[in-house]
Design a protein around this motif. Structure first.
Motif, PDB file in Angstrom:
ATOM      1  N   ARG A  26     -24.772  28.349  24.726  1.00 14.25           N
ATOM      2  CA  ARG A  26     -25.874  29.466  24.431  1.00 14.25           C
ATOM      3  C   ARG A  26     -25.670  29.899  23.106  1.00 14.25           C
ATOM      4  O   ARG A  26     -26.741  30.031  22.264  1.00 14.25           O
ATOM      5  N   LYS A  27     -24.577  30.265  22.458  1.00  5.93           N
ATOM      6  CA  LYS A  27     -24.503  30.806  21.298  1.00  5.93           C
ATOM      7  C   LYS A  27     -24.771  30.009  20.361  1.00  5.93           C
ATOM      8  O   LYS A  27     -25.234  30.249  19.239  1.00  5.93           O
ATOM      9  N   ASN A 100     -16.309  37.325  17.646  1.00  7.95           N
ATOM     10  CA  ASN A 100     -16.947  37.615  18.935  1.00  7.95           C
ATOM     11  C   ASN A 100     -15.952  37.066  19.992  1.00  7.95           C
ATOM     12  O   ASN A 100     -15.968  35.814  19.990  1.00  7.95           O
ATOM     13  N   VAL A 112     -23.421  40.047  20.554  1.00  7.23           N
ATOM     14  CA  VAL A 112     -24.790  39.373  20.395  1.00  7.23           C
ATOM     15  C   VAL A 112     -25.614  39.995  21.438  1.00  7.23           C
ATOM     16  O   VAL A 112     -25.515  40.181  22.552  1.00  7.23           O
ATOM     17  N   SER A 114     -29.638  40.199  23.110  1.00 13.81           N
ATOM     18  CA  SER A 114     -30.873  39.291  23.884  1.00 13.81           C
ATOM     19  C   SER A 114     -31.982  39.388  22.699  1.00 13.81           C
ATOM     20  O   SER A 114     -32.500  40.635  22.252  1.00 13.81           O
ATOM     21  N   SER A 126     -29.841  45.323  23.191  1.00 15.67           N
ATOM     22  CA  SER A 126     -28.330  45.537  23.459  1.00 15.67           C
ATOM     23  C   SER A 126     -28.195  46.535  24.318  1.00 15.67           C
ATOM     24  O   SER A 126     -28.534  47.789  24.090  1.00 15.67           O
ATOM     25  N   THR A 127     -27.233  46.490  25.266  1.00 11.86           N
ATOM     26  CA  THR A 127     -26.611  47.638  25.918  1.00 11.86           C
ATOM     27  C   THR A 127     -25.427  47.959  25.694  1.00 11.86           C
ATOM     28  O   THR A 127     -24.721  48.425  26.369  1.00 11.86           O
ATOM     29  N   GLY A 129     -22.915  46.092  25.358  1.00 11.18           N
ATOM     30  CA  GLY A 129     -21.917  45.588  26.341  1.00 11.18           C
ATOM     31  C   GLY A 129     -21.996  45.996  27.653  1.00 11.18           C
ATOM     32  O   GLY A 129     -21.272  45.338  28.714  1.00 11.18           O
ATOM     33  N   SER A 135     -30.101  43.443  29.156  1.00  9.82           N
ATOM     34  CA  SER A 135     -30.802  43.109  27.923  1.00  9.82           C
ATOM     35  C   SER A 135     -31.646  41.879  28.048  1.00  9.82           C
ATOM     36  O   SER A 135     -32.852  41.842  27.496  1.00  9.82           O
ATOM     37  N   LYS A 136     -31.394  41.033  28.955  1.00 13.70           N
ATOM     38  CA  LYS A 136     -31.938  39.746  29.204  1.00 13.70           C
ATOM     39  C   LYS A 136     -33.286  40.093  29.774  1.00 13.70           C
ATOM     40  O   LYS A 136     -34.364  39.933  29.348  1.00 13.70           O
TER      41      LYS A 136
HETATM   42  C1  LIG Z   1     -27.507  38.946  25.615  1.00 13.07           C
HETATM   43  C2  LIG Z   1     -26.776  37.792  25.636  1.00 13.07           C
HETATM   44  C3  LIG Z   1     -26.615  37.163  24.243  1.00 13.07           C
HETATM   45  C4  LIG Z   1     -25.957  35.890  24.121  1.00 13.07           C
HETATM   46  O1  LIG Z   1     -25.049  35.635  24.811  1.00 13.07           O
HETATM   47  O2  LIG Z   1     -26.682  35.055  23.653  1.00 13.07           O
HETATM   48  C5  LIG Z   1     -25.293  38.337  26.162  1.00 13.07           C
HETATM   49  N1  LIG Z   1     -24.779  37.840  27.496  1.00 13.07           N
HETATM   50  C6  LIG Z   1     -25.979  37.250  27.890  1.00 13.07           C
HETATM   51  C7  LIG Z   1     -26.265  36.734  29.554  1.00 13.07           C
HETATM   52  C8  LIG Z   1     -25.457  37.181  30.236  1.00 13.07           C
HETATM   53  N2  LIG Z   1     -23.687  37.329  30.140  1.00 13.07           N
HETATM   54  C9  LIG Z   1     -23.073  37.550  31.304  1.00 13.07           C
HETATM   55  C10 LIG Z   1     -24.173  37.364  32.327  1.00 13.07           C
HETATM   56  C11 LIG Z   1     -23.900  37.608  33.824  1.00 13.07           C
HETATM   57  C12 LIG Z   1     -24.264  38.969  34.425  1.00 13.07           C
HETATM   58  C13 LIG Z   1     -23.400  39.876  34.029  1.00 13.07           C
HETATM   59  O3  LIG Z   1     -22.078  39.864  33.912  1.00 13.07           O
HETATM   60  O4  LIG Z   1     -23.944  41.129  33.626  1.00 13.07           O
HETATM   61  C14 LIG Z   1     -25.418  37.301  31.728  1.00 13.07           C
HETATM   62  C15 LIG Z   1     -26.488  36.903  32.324  1.00 13.07           C
HETATM   63  C16 LIG Z   1     -27.202  35.612  32.493  1.00 13.07           C
HETATM   64  O5  LIG Z   1     -26.495  34.621  31.996  1.00 13.07           O
HETATM   65  O6  LIG Z   1     -28.357  35.352  32.921  1.00 13.07           O
HETATM   66  C17 LIG Z   1     -21.816  37.684  31.658  1.00 13.07           C
HETATM   67  C18 LIG Z   1     -21.006  38.520  30.677  1.00 13.07           C
HETATM   68  N3  LIG Z   1     -21.394  38.749  29.330  1.00 13.07           N
HETATM   69  C19 LIG Z   1     -20.286  39.260  28.801  1.00 13.07           C
HETATM   70  C20 LIG Z   1     -19.130  39.423  29.594  1.00 13.07           C
HETATM   71  C21 LIG Z   1     -17.713  39.819  29.102  1.00 13.07           C
HETATM   72  C22 LIG Z   1     -17.519  41.290  29.329  1.00 13.07           C
HETATM   73  O7  LIG Z   1     -18.427  42.030  29.530  1.00 13.07           O
HETATM   74  O8  LIG Z   1     -16.449  41.707  29.280  1.00 13.07           O
HETATM   75  C23 LIG Z   1     -19.656  38.751  30.859  1.00 13.07           C
HETATM   76  C24 LIG Z   1     -18.781  38.805  32.123  1.00 13.07           C
HETATM   77  C25 LIG Z   1     -18.197  37.361  32.322  1.00 13.07           C
HETATM   78  C26 LIG Z   1     -17.367  37.126  33.372  1.00 13.07           C
HETATM   79  O9  LIG Z   1     -17.927  37.703  34.713  1.00 13.07           O
HETATM   80  O10 LIG Z   1     -16.110  36.883  33.388  1.00 13.07           O
HETATM   81  C27 LIG Z   1     -20.189  39.926  27.340  1.00 13.07           C
HETATM   82  C28 LIG Z   1     -21.290  39.958  26.415  1.00 13.07           C
HETATM   83  N4  LIG Z   1     -22.407  39.424  26.615  1.00 13.07           N
HETATM   84  C29 LIG Z   1     -23.480  39.720  25.569  1.00 13.07           C
HETATM   85  C30 LIG Z   1     -24.638  39.005  25.219  1.00 13.07           C
HETATM   86  C31 LIG Z   1     -22.841  40.736  24.707  1.00 13.07           C
HETATM   87  C32 LIG Z   1     -23.237  42.145  25.176  1.00 13.07           C
HETATM   88  C33 LIG Z   1     -24.819  42.318  25.132  1.00 13.07           C
HETATM   89  C34 LIG Z   1     -25.449  43.599  25.340  1.00 13.07           C
HETATM   90  O11 LIG Z   1     -24.942  44.529  24.621  1.00 13.07           O
HETATM   91  O12 LIG Z   1     -26.138  43.964  26.262  1.00 13.07           O
HETATM   92  C35 LIG Z   1     -21.232  40.649  25.309  1.00 13.07           C
HETATM   93  C36 LIG Z   1     -20.639  41.875  25.161  1.00 13.07           C
HETATM   94  C37 LIG Z   1     -20.456  39.713  24.033  1.00 13.07           C
HETATM   95  C38 LIG Z   1     -21.478  38.850  23.682  1.00 13.07           C
HETATM   96  O13 LIG Z   1     -21.257  37.580  24.323  1.00 13.07           O
HETATM   97  O14 LIG Z   1     -21.759  38.604  22.603  1.00 13.07           O
HETATM   98  C39 LIG Z   1     -27.053  36.946  26.852  1.00 13.07           C
HETATM   99  C40 LIG Z   1     -28.486  36.903  27.394  1.00 13.07           C
HETATM  100  C41 LIG Z   1     -29.321  35.982  26.595  1.00 13.07           C
HETATM  101  C42 LIG Z   1     -30.677  35.904  26.866  1.00 13.07           C
HETATM  102  O15 LIG Z   1     -31.576  36.662  26.783  1.00 13.07           O
HETATM  103  O16 LIG Z   1     -30.917  34.922  27.747  1.00 13.07           O
END
Ligand SMILES: C[C@@]1(CC(=O)O)C2=NC(=C\c3[nH]c(c(CCC(=O)O)c3CC(=O)O)Cc3[nH]c(c(CC(=O)O)c3CCC(=O)O)/C=C3\N/C(=C\2)[C@@H](CCC(=O)O)[C@]3(C)CC(=O)O)/[C@H]1CCC(=O)O
Ligand SMILES: NC(=O)c1ccc[n+]([C@@H]2O[C@H](COP(=O)([O-])OP(=O)(O)OC[C@H]3O[C@@H](n4cnc5c(N)ncnc54)[C@H](O)[C@@H]3O)[C@@H](O)[C@H]2O)c1
Length: 207
Positions: A26-27, A100, A112, A114, A126-127, A129, A135-136
């Motif tokens: 995805r990234k 990251n 990163v 959405s 962004s939220t 984190g 965010s999505k």
């Molecule tokens: C926005 C998006 C951009 C992208 O990645 O491109 C993005 N995550 C996306 C999706 C998503 N990620 C996760 C779920 C499952 C639901 C959930 O857990 O809530 C879903 C939803 C899904 O997949 O549907 C799980 C998850 N995410 C992180 C952790 C680790 C943690 O929090 O410690 C874990 C737990 C892993 C585990 O369980 O172990 C961390 C981060 N994810 C971020 C970004 C950053 C904060 C963004 C913000 O500030 O809001 C941050 C902090 C760092 C980063 O990755 O940069 C992208 C949507 C793209 C789109 O729009 O389609």
């Protein structure tokens, strides 16, 4: 602590993605059109990553992470499923490198958002984190309000702005025209594909 939002120009910059799973994919896909020089380091990668490697868009260094993989990278994404490896990547980075960790927002020096793209318009959510899923969801909601007509609309505003900067010297008049260009009529005419009327109204503003 608050994050500081920026839009990076990554043209010709080295980017290292460590790991080749779903998150790395995805990234990576969101980085493809930036013009960055991307290397993926991982023993295994997804089918989609193999595809972009075969298209020559990115390099794949097949194998486990080692320190040399991030030497000169401007931006590093640690996206393995092993906390220890991601942590090692972090420890190998120097302070000036953007890093990251997909499983550690607190250590990462960037996260990163959405993002919804409408041509030159980018809406990033962004939220901080707190809830990537939210965010999505919000970005999806924005997609209805900011529909595909915004691509053409922003392109029009961009062209108009260049003309105004070129043709109008008076700063106050420029400011007024930029303000008038934001009148909803221009968006409406764009949605109706009534480009001649839109052009006429713009020409009137330049008078
Ligand atoms: C926005 C998006 C951009 C992208 O990645 O491109 C993005 N995550 C996306 C999706 C998503 N990620 C996760 C779920 C499952 C639901 C959930 O857990 O809530 C879903 C939803 C899904 O997949 O549907 C799980 C998850 N995410 C992180 C952790 C680790 C943690 O929090 O410690 C874990 C737990 C892993 C585990 O369980 O172990 C961390 C981060 N994810 C971020 C970004 C950053 C904060 C963004 C913000 O500030 O809001 C941050 C902090 C760092 C980063 O990755 O940069 C992208 C949507 C793209 C789109 O729009 O389609
Ligand atoms: N930030 C986010 O948006 C987000 C979302 C979901 C999950 N996560 C986190 O991201 C992690 C990865 O998720 P995934 O679904 O991509 O996992 P995955 O299992 O699909 O992929 C892991 C990848 O890491 C590679 N890898 C393992 N050890 C390595 C090493 N030593 N050197 C190089 N590459 C190595 C594997 O070959 C594989 O390609 C999860 O463990 C989870 O903590 C983050």
């Amino acid at each position: 602590m608050k994050h500081y939002p920026i839009n990076l120009n990554l043209l010709n910059k080295k980017v290292a993605i460590i790991g080749g799973g779903k998150v790395a994919e995805r990234k990576l896909l969101n980085l493809l059109e930036t013009g960055a020089v991307i290397t993926v380091v991982s023993p295994e990668v997804t089918e989609k990553i193999v595809e972009v490697v075969e298209e020559g868009l990115v390099k794949w260094k097949r194998g486990k992470f080692s320190k040399g993989d991030i030497g000169e990278a401007f931006l590093v994404i640690a996206a393995t499923n092993c906390k220890q490896v991601n942590c090692e990547v972090y420890n190998c980075c120097q302070d000036h490198q953007l890093v990251n960790l997909v499983d550690d927002p607190t250590r990462s020096n960037f996260i990163v958002p959405s993002t919804l793209h409408r041509g030159k318009l980018m809406l990033s959510v962004s939220t901080s984190g707190a809830s990537p899923g939210l965010s999505k969801k919000i970005a999806k909601e924005l997609a209805t309000q900011f529909d595909s007509s915004y691509e053409e609309y922003v392109e029009f505003l961009s062209q108009c702005r260049l003309k105004v900067l070129e043709q109008i010297e008076d700063r106050e008049k420029r400011r007024r025209i930029f303000q008038q260009l934001l009148d909803p009529t221009f968006l409406e005419l764009t949605k109706q594909h009534n480009f001649s009327q839109r052009q006429k109204l713009f020409a009137d503003l330049l008078e």
